[in-house]
Design an enzyme around this catalytic site. Structure first.
Site, PDB file in Angstrom:
ATOM      1  N   CYS A  17     -99.182  24.623 109.185  1.00 48.07           N
ATOM      2  CA  CYS A  17     -98.546  23.595 108.612  1.00 48.07           C
ATOM      3  C   CYS A  17     -99.167  22.165 108.772  1.00 48.07           C
ATOM      4  O   CYS A  17     -99.931  21.899 109.916  1.00 48.07           O
ATOM      5  CB  CYS A  17     -97.269  23.374 108.725  1.00 48.07           C
ATOM      6  SG  CYS A  17     -96.764  23.600 110.541  1.00 48.07           S
ATOM      7  N   GLY A  43    -101.200  23.784 104.313  1.00 47.07           N
ATOM      8  CA  GLY A  43    -100.124  24.705 103.965  1.00 47.07           C
ATOM      9  C   GLY A  43    -100.063  24.514 102.765  1.00 47.07           C
ATOM     10  O   GLY A  43     -99.876  23.631 102.108  1.00 47.07           O
ATOM     11  N   ASN A 120     -95.513  21.905 113.686  1.00 49.48           N
ATOM     12  CA  ASN A 120     -96.988  22.367 113.513  1.00 49.48           C
ATOM     13  C   ASN A 120     -97.266  23.114 114.561  1.00 49.48           C
ATOM     14  O   ASN A 120     -97.357  22.396 115.839  1.00 49.48           O
ATOM     15  CB  ASN A 120     -97.922  21.354 113.090  1.00 49.48           C
ATOM     16  CG  ASN A 120     -99.276  22.198 113.148  1.00 49.48           C
ATOM     17  OD1 ASN A 120     -99.506  23.305 112.767  1.00 49.48           O
ATOM     18  ND2 ASN A 120    -100.505  21.132 113.356  1.00 49.48           N
ATOM     19  N   GLY A 121     -97.452  24.547 114.838  1.00 51.89           N
ATOM     20  CA  GLY A 121     -97.578  25.081 115.828  1.00 51.89           C
ATOM     21  C   GLY A 121     -97.039  26.651 116.029  1.00 51.89           C
ATOM     22  O   GLY A 121     -96.427  26.928 115.094  1.00 51.89           O
ATOM     23  N   CYS A 254    -107.325  22.960 120.040  1.00 48.28           N
ATOM     24  CA  CYS A 254    -107.831  24.042 119.117  1.00 48.28           C
ATOM     25  C   CYS A 254    -109.329  23.786 118.633  1.00 48.28           C
ATOM     26  O   CYS A 254    -109.397  22.704 117.719  1.00 48.28           O
ATOM     27  CB  CYS A 254    -106.709  24.292 118.066  1.00 48.28           C
ATOM     28  SG  CYS A 254    -107.673  25.678 117.086  1.00 48.28           S
ATOM     29  N   TYR A 260    -112.920  24.921 110.823  1.00 49.82           N
ATOM     30  CA  TYR A 260    -112.166  25.142 109.543  1.00 49.82           C
ATOM     31  C   TYR A 260    -110.976  24.367 109.135  1.00 49.82           C
ATOM     32  O   TYR A 260    -110.883  23.804 108.240  1.00 49.82           O
ATOM     33  CB  TYR A 260    -111.913  26.741 109.511  1.00 49.82           C
ATOM     34  CG  TYR A 260    -111.396  27.221 108.222  1.00 49.82           C
ATOM     35  CD1 TYR A 260    -112.090  27.205 107.146  1.00 49.82           C
ATOM     36  CD2 TYR A 260    -110.044  27.473 108.297  1.00 49.82           C
ATOM     37  CE1 TYR A 260    -111.638  27.842 105.772  1.00 49.82           C
ATOM     38  CE2 TYR A 260    -109.485  27.746 107.102  1.00 49.82           C
ATOM     39  CZ  TYR A 260    -110.228  28.114 105.837  1.00 49.82           C
ATOM     40  OH  TYR A 260    -109.370  28.490 104.683  1.00 49.82           O
ATOM     41  N   SER A 301    -115.770  25.539 102.774  1.00 52.71           N
ATOM     42  CA  SER A 301    -115.686  24.998 104.306  1.00 52.71           C
ATOM     43  C   SER A 301    -117.251  25.443 104.865  1.00 52.71           C
ATOM     44  O   SER A 301    -117.211  24.893 106.127  1.00 52.71           O
ATOM     45  CB  SER A 301    -114.732  26.192 104.719  1.00 52.71           C
ATOM     46  OG  SER A 301    -114.869  27.498 104.629  1.00 52.71           O
ATOM     47  N   ASP A 363    -121.498  30.786 106.307  1.00 52.16           N
ATOM     48  CA  ASP A 363    -119.913  30.610 106.399  1.00 52.16           C
ATOM     49  C   ASP A 363    -119.328  30.038 107.713  1.00 52.16           C
ATOM     50  O   ASP A 363    -119.897  30.187 108.709  1.00 52.16           O
ATOM     51  CB  ASP A 363    -119.448  31.767 106.007  1.00 52.16           C
ATOM     52  CG  ASP A 363    -117.884  31.725 105.156  1.00 52.16           C
ATOM     53  OD1 ASP A 363    -117.353  30.454 105.024  1.00 52.16           O
ATOM     54  OD2 ASP A 363    -117.549  32.800 104.470  1.00 52.16           O
ATOM     55  N   ASP A 364    -117.918  29.676 107.522  1.00 51.17           N
ATOM     56  CA  ASP A 364    -117.134  29.219 108.855  1.00 51.17           C
ATOM     57  C   ASP A 364    -116.678  30.485 109.814  1.00 51.17           C
ATOM     58  O   ASP A 364    -116.850  30.236 111.013  1.00 51.17           O
ATOM     59  CB  ASP A 364    -116.165  28.350 108.541  1.00 51.17           C
ATOM     60  CG  ASP A 364    -114.993  28.966 107.824  1.00 51.17           C
ATOM     61  OD1 ASP A 364    -114.259  29.624 108.367  1.00 51.17           O
ATOM     62  OD2 ASP A 364    -115.112  29.018 106.593  1.00 51.17           O
ATOM     63  N   CYS A 400    -104.595  34.848 117.448  1.00 51.95           N
ATOM     64  CA  CYS A 400    -103.764  33.598 117.607  1.00 51.95           C
ATOM     65  C   CYS A 400    -102.165  33.538 117.887  1.00 51.95           C
ATOM     66  O   CYS A 400    -101.723  34.015 116.864  1.00 51.95           O
ATOM     67  CB  CYS A 400    -104.282  32.429 116.763  1.00 51.95           C
ATOM     68  SG  CYS A 400    -103.735  30.656 117.476  1.00 51.95           S
ATOM     69  N   CYS A 456    -109.124  25.279 123.441  1.00 52.54           N
ATOM     70  CA  CYS A 456    -108.730  26.519 123.178  1.00 52.54           C
ATOM     71  C   CYS A 456    -109.510  27.227 122.489  1.00 52.54           C
ATOM     72  O   CYS A 456    -109.809  26.926 121.152  1.00 52.54           O
ATOM     73  CB  CYS A 456    -107.315  26.386 122.560  1.00 52.54           C
ATOM     74  SG  CYS A 456    -106.411  28.091 122.487  1.00 52.54           S
ATOM     75  N   CYS A 459    -109.089  32.721 120.331  1.00 47.47           N
ATOM     76  CA  CYS A 459    -109.481  33.481 119.476  1.00 47.47           C
ATOM     77  C   CYS A 459    -110.914  34.314 119.374  1.00 47.47           C
ATOM     78  O   CYS A 459    -111.145  35.261 118.943  1.00 47.47           O
ATOM     79  CB  CYS A 459    -109.283  32.963 117.775  1.00 47.47           C
ATOM     80  SG  CYS A 459    -110.202  31.395 117.800  1.00 47.47           S
TER      81      CYS A 459
END
Length: 487
Positions: A17, A43, A120-121, A254, A260, A301, A363-364, A400, A456, A459
Site C-alpha cells: 500500500c 496499490g 504500509n507494511g 527494503c 521495482y 518497470s 526485466d526487474d 517477504c 533488507c 527475498c
C-alpha cells in the site's frame, strides 16, 4: 464470462500500500486524493480517505482505483470530506478477499475521541497478538493486521493519544509506516529498522507525511526529509514535534523499493529511483554481458535498467515491446481457449525492432516465471534470432514477511531451480541475474561493510532482519496481510 485479475500481474511482487496525510489546509481531502493518485502504483485494489474538522470525522472508502472513488466523476465525494486534516490509503491488488471491511484508513471512536490510521507494511506477530486479544474479549471487524494496532491502543491506559500509540507499537514486531489522524493532530511513525519508506513534506504552512516524493510533486509541495527509522512525528496547531520512543535498530531499508516498487521519479532515502535503476542496469551489463544487436526493456518497470544496460554495453536501446497503458486491473476471459492470450492485452511485440536480431530482454525480476515465458515466446514469434534475458535483481528465493505480497516459497521459480533450469523453462538462449554484491555496488554500498548501509534483502538472501514471530510460532505459511482471511 467472469472478471478475473490480469494474469500478467501475477509474475511480479506487489507492494501492499501507499499512505498520505496532510495537516493544516481547508483542502485536505482534495490534496489527499491527488496524493493517492500519485501513489496508485503502490496499490490498486481499494482506496480510502478520512478527514476531520476537529469535531467530526468524514470518511469514504471504496474498492477500485483512486480515480473511480475520488476522480472527476466523484467530486461530490471529495467535497463531503470536509476538514483541515486528512489521511488516505491505497491498498495493493491480491487474490484474497475483497471487502469494504478491509479497506483503510481504519477508524474507531476511543475514550479520547475519534482516531483513524493507515498502514504500509506487515506486522510479523499480528496473528499471535490477535489470538491474545480475542481471548481477552476483543471483537475484530476486519482481517487486517492493522486492526491489531487499534485494539492495542484501546486497551492502553496511557493518558495521551501519542503515549497510547507508542505503548501499542512497542508490542508489535514487523515493518510499518503509519499515518494516523486524531481530532487535533496528524501522526506519522516508521519502524525502527526503516524497512518501508515514509517522508515529510510541506505545502505552505501545511505538513505532509507520505510514502514517496512523487505524491508531493503532484500537489506542488516541497520535500523536507525522510522520516527517520523509529521516529514518530506529531503535527498539530503548535507545529511539528519529533520523538524517538523506540529502541534503536540497524537500518534495513527494503532494497526492492529501488528495483521495482517505488515510482522512477521519486526520491527514496535521498536516492533517485530512476538513477538507481540505471546504475543497476549498468552493473548487470558489466557482470553478464553478451553479444547482441539490441537491448529491449520489458515495460514499464524494466525501462530504466535497460537504459543503463544499453549505455554500459554499447548496444542500441529500442522499445521492442510496446505496452498498452489502457488495460484495466481486470478483464473478461470468456473461454479457456483465449486465456493464454492475456499477456497480449498488456504487451505487444514491435516486430520491426526484433526480426532477425539478437535481443537482450531486461526485466526487474522473475517471480513465478509465467510472464517471462510469454514475453520470450512473443519476441521469438516476432522473428528474434536469439533471446537473452537479463534480470535487474538477484534471484527471488524467499518470501517477504514485511509488507510485500509474495508467493509461498515453493512457488518462487528461483527457489526450485538453478539459473540454467530457469533458462530452459522460460525459453531463452541465456539468462543472468545481477549478483547480490553487484546490486550493492550499484547502490554505492559495499555489502557487509560495517560502515555502509545494509538493506533488507531477505527475498534474495533469506536474511530476515526482524523476528518472524508468527511464522516461527507455528504459522509458517501465513502472514496476516491486508486481505488475508484469518483462520
Amino acid at each position: 464470462m467472469t472478471l478475473t485479475t490480469s494474469p500478467f500481474d501475477d509474475d511480479h511482487l506487489h507492494e501492499e500500500c501507499g499512505v498520505f496525510g496532510i495537516f493544516g489546509t481547508p483542502d485536505a481531502a482534495a490534496h489527499t486524493a491527488l496524493g493517492l493518485h500519485a501513489l496508485q502504483h503502490r496499490g490498486q485494489e481499494a482506496t480510502g480517505i478520512v478527514a476531520t474538522d476537529g469535531e467530526h470525522f468524514n470518511a469514504h472508502r471504496g474498492l477500485g482505483h483512486v480515480g473511480e472513488n475520488f476522480g472527476a466523476d466523484a467530486q461530490n465525494t471529495v467535497a463531503k470530506l470536509t476538514g483541515f486534516a486528512a489521511i488516505g490509503h491505497n491498498r495493493y491488488a491480491t487474490t484474497g478477499e475483497t471487502a469494504i471491511r478491509n479497506v483503510q484508513p481504519l477508524f474507531a471512536d476511543f475514550e479520547f475521541g475519534g482516531f483513524a490510521l493507515c498502514h504500509n507494511g506487515n506486522l510479523t506477530n499480528a496473528l499471535i497478538l490477535r489470538q491474545q486479544l480475542v481471548r481477552q474479549g476483543c471483537i475484530f471487524q476486519s482481517t487486517t493486521d492493522t486492526e491489531t494496532i487499534v485494539h492495542l491502543i484501546a486497551r492502553s491506559r496511557r493518558r495521551t493519544v501519542v503515549d497510547r500509540l507508542i505503548e501499542a507499537m512497542n508490542q508489535v514486531d514487523g515493518a510499518y509506516a503509519l499515518v494516523c489522524l486524531s481530532s487535533s493532530a496528524l501522526i506519522g511513525l516508521r519502524d525502527p529498522n526503516g524497512v518501508r519508506p515514509l517522508i515529510l513534506g510541506r505545502l505552505g504552512d501545511s505538513y505532509i507525511i507520505t510514502s514517496e516524493s512523487c505524491a508531493l510533486d503532484i500537489i506542488g509541495a516541497d520535500f523536507v526529509r525522510d522520516v527517520e527509522p523509529g521516529e514518530l512525528l506529531v503535527i498539530d496547531g503548535t507545529g511539528l514535534k519529533s520523538y524517538f520512543p523506540f529502541r534503536p535498530a540497524e537500518r534495513r531499508f527494503c532494497i526492492f523499493e529501488y528495483i521495482y516498487f517505488a515510482r522512477p521519479d521519486s526520491l527514496v532515502e535521498g536516492i533517485s529511483v530512476y538513477a538507481a535503476r540505471k546504475a543497476i542496469g549498468a552493473e548487470l551489463a558489466k557482470e553478464s554481458g553478451v553479444e547482441a544487436d539490441v537491448v529491449v526493456p520489458v515495460p514499464d518497470s524494466g525501462v530504466p535498467a535497460a537504459v543503463g544496460y544499453a549505455a554500459a554495453a554499447g548496444i542500441p536501446f529500442e522499445l521492442g515491446i510496446i505496452r498498452n497503458h489502457y488495460v484495466g486491473r481486470t478483464f473478461i476471459q470468456p473461454t479457456d481457449q483465449v486465456r493464454h492470450l492475456g499477456v497480449k492485452l498488456k504487451h505487444n511485440a514491435n516486430r520491426a525492432q526484433l526480426a532477425g536480431k539478437r535481443v537482450i530482454l531486461v526485466d526487474d525480476s522473475i517471480v513465478r516465471g509465467t510472464t517471462s515465458t510469454k514475453i520470450v515466446e512473443m519476441v521469438r514469434q516476432a522473428g528474434a534470432r536469439e533471446v537473452h534475458m537479463r534480470i535487474a535483481s538477484p534471484p527471488t528465493t524467499h518470501s517477504c514477511f514485511y509488507g510485500v505480497d509474495t508467493p509461498e516459497r515453493e512457488k518462487l521459480l528461483a527457489a526450485r531451480m538453478s539459473v540454467e533450469e530457469m533458462a530452459r523453462v522460460i525459453g531463452v538462449d541465456s539468462l543472468a541475474f545481477i549478483s547480490i554484491d553487484g546490486l550493492y555496488r550499484a547502490m554505492g554500498e559495499p555489502r557487509r561493510d560495517p560502515e555502509a548501509i545494509q538493506y533488507c534483502d531477505a527475498c534474495f538472501t533469506g536474511d530476515y532482519p526482524i523476528a518472524l514471530t508468527d511464522r516461527d510460532g507455528g504459522n509458517a505459511a501465513r502472514q496476516l496481510s491486508l486481505l488475508a482471511e484469518a483462520s
